[in-house]
Design an enzyme around this catalytic site. Structure first.
Site, PDB file in Angstrom:
ATOM      1  N   GLU A  98      45.309  35.820  42.536  1.00 47.95           N
ATOM      2  CA  GLU A  98      44.807  36.351  41.048  1.00 47.95           C
ATOM      3  C   GLU A  98      46.335  35.926  40.335  1.00 47.95           C
ATOM      4  O   GLU A  98      46.240  36.306  39.284  1.00 47.95           O
ATOM      5  CB  GLU A  98      46.015  38.075  41.894  1.00 47.95           C
ATOM      6  N   HIS A 100      45.302  34.180  37.931  1.00 53.14           N
ATOM      7  CA  HIS A 100      44.988  35.029  36.851  1.00 53.14           C
ATOM      8  C   HIS A 100      46.250  34.843  35.762  1.00 53.14           C
ATOM      9  O   HIS A 100      45.413  34.873  34.326  1.00 53.14           O
ATOM     10  CB  HIS A 100      43.812  35.889  37.383  1.00 53.14           C
TER      11      HIS A 100
END
Length: 356
Positions: free
Chosen positions: A20, A23
């Protein structure tokens, strides 16, 4: 089970955070506003807001998500926020943001291997003959137990791994070898032959051999930063290749799908690797990180690969996939993931209670 649970949370926490964070950092570098950065799903245990972003720790540790401004097509966005909206970024920027998650998983594996090689170097098996099998090219050529193989086809041999690599790639062509015996160098000539063997998947294959085994006596070699990086990249590539081959063979039926494992299996293995030592535990994390990166690149809606597929279609056709079609495909993708989760949980339970 408590020890395995802690190891599992550590492993999943690291993998999800890195994915994550990939991202997140790509989104911020592309000027996209991030509304939520969450580790885990479900009810929030902890949450703290810094600037626009709310950072959360949720109760279910089986994943995470980054919610970006304007991520969902058709979302109403204030005029002043358009420049920070994901949906208003270029196609290339969207691809970079989506691909960054799996990419960071691969980077994590490379980093772990690099640190391992820098601290511990590598251990190689000495190129010393342990046994010579009857009826093989080695015994015909006169190779004896205790011989040290120094050269093959004028290439210096440093380890038994070098011998295996050269023989396997020989295609049966004649090899000129120099061995050391009783402090004397002796020249020998032999041609490898094909013999039945098994690969890492347990499949029957034919492999070129000369009929010797090593002594298992090893030696240590330190690696400078350049060679450590090279070995790290090579190991990560091997894991990527092995994982993709495993998936292909599973789909084709050559490898049983019962080998798939879910959270319970990962927890068990995490506990075992943690007890075996830091190096084993780190290697296990690298392995799972590569697996997570590849799985997320599958062209299944809901996964990163599904979004990349949508962007690929847009790049080719010049038109974005319609919201209606996208929603239907995402529903299909979600159903596939739920079915897969049910299946791996079933495999875990069978293994746990029936030893299957």
């Amino acid at each position: 089970m408590g020890y395995s649970a802690i190891a599992f949370i550590i492993v999943i926490g690291i993998l999800v955070f890195i994915h994550e964070f990939g991202h997140f950092i790509a989104a911020r570098m592309c000027g996209v506003g991030v509304e939520v950065f969450s580790l885990g799903f479900g009810p929030k245990i902890l949450k703290k807001r810094f600037g626009r972003t709310q950072y959360c720790l949720a109760v279910i540790p089986l994943g995470g998500y980054v919610k970006m401004l304007g991520e969902e097509p058709g979302t109403d966005i204030a005029q002043e926020d358009l420049k920070s909206s994901f949906s208003h970024k270029s196609l290339l920027q969207k691809i970079i943001i989506v691909a960054a998650g799996p990419f960071f998983n691969f980077l994590l594996a490379i980093f772990i291997f690099y640190i391992m090689y820098q601290f511990s170097g590598i251990y190689l098996v000495k190129p010393v003959v342990g046994k010579v099998r009857e009826g093989t090219p080695a015994i015909t050529a006169g190779i004896k137990q205790g011989d040290v193989i120094k050269e093959i086809n004028q290439k210096k041999i440093d380890s038994f791994e070098d011998i295996s690599r050269i023989v396997s790639a020989s295609h049966g062509e004649q090899l000129e070898m120099i061995v050391e015996r009783d402090k004397r160098l002796i020249g020998l000539v032999l041609s490898p032959v094909l013999r039945p063997a098994k690969n890492v998947f347990g499949e029957e294959i034919d492999k070129y051999v000369i009929g010797i085994t090593g002594t298992r006596e090893s030696f240590h070699r330190s690696l400078n930063p350049f060679f450590a990086l090279g070995h790290s990249l090579k190991d990560t590539y091997k894991l990527v290749k092995l994982t993709i081959l495993s998936v292909v063979k599973m789909i084709s039926g050559k490898v049983s799908a019962s080998n798939l494992g879910g959270p319970l299996m990962i927890a068990q293995m995490a506990g075992e690797q943690a007890k075996a030592g830091v190096m084993n535990f780190a290697w296990f994390i690298a392995l799972l990180s590569v697996n997570l990166g590849i799985i997320n690149l599958f062209p299944i809606p809901v996964l990163d690969g599904g979004h990349l597929l949508f962007f690929g279609i847009e790049a080719v056709t010049g038109k974005a996939v319609s919201e209606k079609l996208r929603e239907k495909l995402i529903q299909v993708g979600a159903a596939m993931l739920v079915a897969l989760m049910v299946f791996v949980f079933y495999n875990d339970i069978v293994r746990m209670f029936y030893g299957g």
